[in-house]
Motif scaffolding. Sequence first.
Motif, short mmCIF file in Angstrom:
data_model
loop_
_atom_site.label_atom_id
_atom_site.label_comp_id
_atom_site.label_asym_id
_atom_site.label_seq_id
_atom_site.Cartn_x
_atom_site.Cartn_y
_atom_site.Cartn_z
N MET A 1 50.07 39.36 32.92
CA MET A 1 49.51 39.03 31.62
C MET A 1 48.07 39.54 31.48
SD MET A 1 49.89 35.38 29.86
CE MET A 1 49.52 35.23 28.17
N PHE A 2 47.28 39.37 32.57
CA PHE A 2 45.92 39.87 32.61
C PHE A 2 45.75 40.73 33.85
CE2 PHE A 2 45.69 36.07 30.02
CZ PHE A 2 44.99 36.53 28.92
N ASN A 3 44.62 41.41 33.93
CA ASN A 3 44.32 42.29 35.06
C ASN A 3 43.01 41.83 35.69
OD1 ASN A 3 46.29 44.73 34.72
ND2 ASN A 3 45.56 44.22 32.67
N ILE A 4 43.02 41.69 37.00
CA ILE A 4 41.80 41.38 37.73
C ILE A 4 41.39 42.64 38.48
CG2 ILE A 4 40.75 40.00 39.56
CD1 ILE A 4 42.61 37.73 38.78
N VAL A 5 40.13 43.03 38.29
CA VAL A 5 39.60 44.25 38.91
C VAL A 5 38.50 43.86 39.89
CG1 VAL A 5 38.47 46.46 38.50
CG2 VAL A 5 40.05 45.53 36.78
N LEU A 6 38.61 44.33 41.12
CA LEU A 6 37.57 44.13 42.11
C LEU A 6 36.96 45.49 42.42
CD1 LEU A 6 39.35 41.67 44.57
CD2 LEU A 6 38.02 41.15 42.51
N VAL A 7 35.70 45.65 42.09
CA VAL A 7 35.00 46.91 42.33
C VAL A 7 34.36 46.86 43.71
CG1 VAL A 7 33.17 48.45 41.53
CG2 VAL A 7 34.56 47.20 39.85
N GLU A 8 34.88 47.67 44.60
CA GLU A 8 34.39 47.81 45.97
C GLU A 8 34.28 46.47 46.71
OE1 GLU A 8 30.80 50.16 46.00
OE2 GLU A 8 31.68 51.67 44.69
N PRO A 9 35.38 45.71 46.75
CA PRO A 9 35.33 44.43 47.46
C PRO A 9 35.05 44.63 48.94
CG PRO A 9 37.59 45.03 47.00
CD PRO A 9 36.73 46.03 46.28
N GLU A 10 34.32 43.68 49.53
CA GLU A 10 33.88 43.82 50.92
C GLU A 10 34.53 42.83 51.88
OE1 GLU A 10 29.30 45.13 50.12
OE2 GLU A 10 29.87 43.09 49.61
N ILE A 11 34.91 41.66 51.38
CA ILE A 11 35.37 40.59 52.26
C ILE A 11 36.89 40.40 52.07
CG2 ILE A 11 35.12 38.13 52.82
CD1 ILE A 11 32.21 38.37 51.77
N PRO A 12 37.66 40.66 53.11
CA PRO A 12 39.11 40.62 52.96
C PRO A 12 39.64 39.25 52.55
CG PRO A 12 38.51 40.86 55.27
CD PRO A 12 37.26 41.04 54.48
N LYS A 92 42.52 38.62 25.26
CA LYS A 92 43.83 39.07 24.78
C LYS A 92 44.69 39.44 25.98
CE LYS A 92 42.43 42.65 22.48
NZ LYS A 92 41.20 42.82 23.21
N GLU A 93 45.99 39.30 25.79
CA GLU A 93 46.91 39.69 26.85
C GLU A 93 46.65 41.14 27.24
OE1 GLU A 93 51.70 39.71 27.40
OE2 GLU A 93 50.81 38.13 26.16
N ALA A 143 41.31 32.52 30.53
CA ALA A 143 42.11 33.44 29.72
C ALA A 143 43.52 32.87 29.52
CB ALA A 143 42.17 34.82 30.38
N LEU A 144 44.11 32.33 30.55
CA LEU A 144 45.45 31.74 30.44
C LEU A 144 45.43 30.49 29.56
CD1 LEU A 144 46.51 32.18 34.15
CD2 LEU A 144 47.56 33.30 32.18
N ARG A 145 44.38 29.67 29.68
CA ARG A 145 44.26 28.48 28.84
C ARG A 145 44.23 28.86 27.37
NH1 ARG A 145 41.07 26.10 25.62
NH2 ARG A 145 39.44 27.66 25.92
#
Length: 165
Positions: A1-12, A92-93, A143-145
């Motif tokens: 439904m939505f997109n989560i973007v992690l830019v250069e994440p460091e911690i697994p 928005k979706e 966003a889901l709410r």
Amino acid sequence: MFNIVLVEPEIPQNTGNIARTCAATGCTLHLIKPLGFEISDKYLKRAGLDYWQFVEVKIWDSFDALKEAYPDATFYYFTTKARRVYAQASFKEGDFLVFGKETKGLPEELLKANEEFCLRIPMIGETRSLNLSNSAAIAVYEALRQHSFEHMRTKGELHNLKWDY
């Protein structure tokens, strides 16, 4: 439904926890290189537990490549530097919720170029920031709410519970 973007994440562990949130919410997880870990990292998999098969993960060489692939999408940038609070946005979706690396956040030039789409999570006092996985969960659940938790189970059932006090 939505997109989560992690830019250069460091911690697994953070990425693993966010992947678990994606599995529970139906969000797609986008990871922007360079990553501070291997996707096969045991900590990443441990944090996501047995949920990895339920997560759509896309890995991108750059944030620009992601934006080019979705030219008509809306991207919201989560930062402690924003003037607007996340609850003031009308999600928005299909929107993209973008988070920066744990140690530095999102690049200043990206925030300046997209100021009207920058959002913050309120905190008291001199608190620097929240944990990345907590921030992603707060954002996606708002966003889901706003969409009345469509396509999600919203009621639980109690079966033969005995309460011991």
